[in-house]
Design a protein around this motif. Structure first.
Motif, PDB file in Angstrom:
ATOM      1  N   SER A  88      42.835  20.874  76.058  1.00 44.43           N
ATOM      2  CA  SER A  88      42.729  21.506  77.361  1.00 44.43           C
ATOM      3  C   SER A  88      43.956  21.237  78.211  1.00 44.43           C
ATOM      4  O   SER A  88      44.462  22.125  78.902  1.00 44.43           O
ATOM      5  CB  SER A  88      41.471  20.999  78.076  1.00 44.43           C
ATOM      6  N   ARG A  89      44.450  19.994  78.159  1.00 37.87           N
ATOM      7  CA  ARG A  89      45.639  19.645  78.945  1.00 37.87           C
ATOM      8  C   ARG A  89      46.905  20.269  78.337  1.00 37.87           C
ATOM      9  O   ARG A  89      47.829  20.643  79.054  1.00 37.87           O
ATOM     10  CB  ARG A  89      45.787  18.126  79.017  1.00 37.87           C
ATOM     11  N   HIS A 105      57.239  21.674  76.948  1.00 33.89           N
ATOM     12  CA  HIS A 105      56.261  21.871  78.014  1.00 33.89           C
ATOM     13  C   HIS A 105      54.907  21.286  77.621  1.00 33.89           C
ATOM     14  O   HIS A 105      54.201  20.705  78.463  1.00 33.89           O
ATOM     15  CB  HIS A 105      56.120  23.359  78.326  1.00 33.89           C
ATOM     16  N   ILE A 106      54.553  21.420  76.358  1.00 33.87           N
ATOM     17  CA  ILE A 106      53.288  20.839  75.888  1.00 33.87           C
ATOM     18  C   ILE A 106      53.337  19.317  76.003  1.00 33.87           C
ATOM     19  O   ILE A 106      52.385  18.680  76.454  1.00 33.87           O
ATOM     20  CB  ILE A 106      52.998  21.271  74.442  1.00 33.87           C
ATOM     21  N   VAL A 107      54.457  18.734  75.593  1.00 35.57           N
ATOM     22  CA  VAL A 107      54.633  17.278  75.703  1.00 35.57           C
ATOM     23  C   VAL A 107      54.465  16.828  77.147  1.00 35.57           C
ATOM     24  O   VAL A 107      53.756  15.853  77.442  1.00 35.57           O
ATOM     25  CB  VAL A 107      56.016  16.859  75.168  1.00 35.57           C
ATOM     26  N   ASP A 108      55.120  17.537  78.064  1.00 35.25           N
ATOM     27  CA  ASP A 108      55.053  17.145  79.480  1.00 35.25           C
ATOM     28  C   ASP A 108      53.624  17.200  80.006  1.00 35.25           C
ATOM     29  O   ASP A 108      53.207  16.328  80.783  1.00 35.25           O
ATOM     30  CB  ASP A 108      55.950  18.063  80.316  1.00 35.25           C
ATOM     31  N   ARG A 109      52.869  18.209  79.599  1.00 38.89           N
ATOM     32  CA  ARG A 109      51.497  18.331  80.099  1.00 38.89           C
ATOM     33  C   ARG A 109      50.596  17.246  79.527  1.00 38.89           C
ATOM     34  O   ARG A 109      49.803  16.625  80.253  1.00 38.89           O
ATOM     35  CB  ARG A 109      50.947  19.726  79.772  1.00 38.89           C
ATOM     36  N   SER A 118      52.762   7.806  74.598  1.00 38.32           N
ATOM     37  CA  SER A 118      53.812   8.717  74.135  1.00 38.32           C
ATOM     38  C   SER A 118      53.150   9.858  73.360  1.00 38.32           C
ATOM     39  O   SER A 118      52.034   9.715  72.860  1.00 38.32           O
ATOM     40  CB  SER A 118      54.838   7.998  73.257  1.00 38.32           C
ATOM     41  N   VAL A 119      53.876  10.972  73.279  1.00 34.72           N
ATOM     42  CA  VAL A 119      53.329  12.143  72.588  1.00 34.72           C
ATOM     43  C   VAL A 119      54.459  12.885  71.895  1.00 34.72           C
ATOM     44  O   VAL A 119      55.584  12.942  72.394  1.00 34.72           O
ATOM     45  CB  VAL A 119      52.584  13.074  73.585  1.00 34.72           C
ATOM     46  N   ILE A 131      49.814  17.953  67.618  1.00 31.97           N
ATOM     47  CA  ILE A 131      50.055  17.048  68.748  1.00 31.97           C
ATOM     48  C   ILE A 131      49.723  15.630  68.296  1.00 31.97           C
ATOM     49  O   ILE A 131      48.564  15.320  68.003  1.00 31.97           O
ATOM     50  CB  ILE A 131      49.193  17.433  69.965  1.00 31.97           C
ATOM     51  N   SER A 132      50.747  14.786  68.217  1.00 27.85           N
ATOM     52  CA  SER A 132      50.555  13.393  67.773  1.00 27.85           C
ATOM     53  C   SER A 132      50.672  12.471  68.989  1.00 27.85           C
ATOM     54  O   SER A 132      51.691  12.472  69.679  1.00 27.85           O
ATOM     55  CB  SER A 132      51.598  13.021  66.720  1.00 27.85           C
ATOM     56  N   ILE A 133      49.627  11.678  69.216  1.00 28.76           N
ATOM     57  CA  ILE A 133      49.544  10.859  70.424  1.00 28.76           C
ATOM     58  C   ILE A 133      49.516   9.376  70.069  1.00 28.76           C
ATOM     59  O   ILE A 133      48.862   8.966  69.109  1.00 28.76           O
ATOM     60  CB  ILE A 133      48.289  11.230  71.233  1.00 28.76           C
ATOM     61  N   THR A 134      50.242   8.595  70.852  1.00 26.21           N
ATOM     62  CA  THR A 134      50.114   7.137  70.820  1.00 26.21           C
ATOM     63  C   THR A 134      49.465   6.728  72.128  1.00 26.21           C
ATOM     64  O   THR A 134      50.033   6.952  73.208  1.00 26.21           O
ATOM     65  CB  THR A 134      51.476   6.453  70.669  1.00 26.21           C
ATOM     66  N   GLU A 135      48.261   6.178  72.047  1.00 21.21           N
ATOM     67  CA  GLU A 135      47.553   5.777  73.257  1.00 21.21           C
ATOM     68  C   GLU A 135      48.014   4.385  73.719  1.00 21.21           C
ATOM     69  O   GLU A 135      48.536   3.593  72.942  1.00 21.21           O
ATOM     70  CB  GLU A 135      46.045   5.764  73.013  1.00 21.21           C
TER      71      GLU A 135
END
Length: 256
Positions: A88-89, A105-109, A118-119, A131-135
């Motif tokens: 959604s984000r 733009h996707i990274v920034d959102r 980090s993303v 989309i790979s995310i480090t929480e």
């Protein structure tokens, strides 16, 4: 009597019998060369035209057709966040050609989500955006009004629970990033023995950090500076008969 003038002219001309072969050969060679040049130009023009058509077709295929458009979004690396929340984000433009998707733009959102440290966003051809995310990794739990706010090593608060999460040091302090970062530094420096006895860490300012231990003992820590040394000194003092240990100046610790 003089000879007729016409006979003199005829005698001075170059014999024509010797010319035809060389002239014919030269003419044939010239025609062949021109023919080869024409064919070479036509081949070159045909190659250029073909390359242009191929390039145009590829540009259309990659940049404008629906053949290589976004049809799927994959999210990985999640522990706290839900994939639906991330999607959604991210606002990935479904149906848009992959090549025209702005991954920055996707990274920034996605990076605006509090739990995201980090993303990375990449295209997985032919039709998937990954989309790979480090929480963020929690270090301390800020206790406020019956709930616990998780904060990482930088003092960023990014999650909240009603129950105390396992493995986190409880802190009581203002919700100030600098103070929380200092408390995270202290929590990360504790020895196993000291950590096992810490009930909570308190602070009203960066220079008033205090460890509250079980058995009604406290350790005056001061600032987060030299925390590793302070932890070693405080651990060595635990067997001293006292209720207050002051390691704010670790070279000159005191107890009372």
């Amino acid at each position: 009597m003089s000879k007729p003038r016409s006979s003199t002219k005829a005698a001075s001309r170059t014999p024509v019998a010797a010319l035809p072969a060389s002239i014919a050969d030269a003419s044939i060679a010239l025609r062949r060369k021109k023919s080869r040049d024409r064919r070479r130009r036509w081949r070159r023009a045909a190659v250029v035209a073909l390359v242009g058509l191929v390039v145009a077709a590829l540009v259309w295929l990659v940049g404008f057709s629906s053949v290589l458009a976004v049809k799927q979004v994959e999210v990985d690396g999640l522990r706290l966040l839900a994939a639906a929340e991330v999607e959604s984000r991210a606002q990935v433009p479904m149906g848009r050609p992959m090549a025209r998707v702005n991954t920055d733009h996707i990274v920034d959102r996605v990076a605006t989500l509090p739990a995201v440290e980090s993303v990375r966003v990449e295209r997985r051809w032919p039709s998937t955006i990954v989309i790979s995310i480090t929480e963020r990794t929690p270090v301390i739990a800020l206790h406020i009004e019956g709930s616990y706010k998780w904060a990482d090593a930088t003092g960023n608060v990014f999650h909240q629970t009603e129950a105390l999460p396992d493995g986190l040091v409880v802190v009581e302090a203002p919700e100030d990033q600098r103070i929380l970062a200092d408390l995270a530094t202290v929590a990360g420096s504790l020895t196993d023995e000291l950590r096992a006895r810490v009930q909570k860490i308190t602070a009203e300012s960066p220079d008033t950090i205090t460890l509250v231990l079980d058995g009604d003992q406290t350790v005056i820590w001061g600032s987060a500076a030299e925390s590793a040394t302070k932890a070693q000194v405080a651990t060595a003092m635990l067997d001293v008969e006292a209720t207050v240990f002051d390691v704010s100046a670790p070279a000159n610790p005191t107890s009372r």
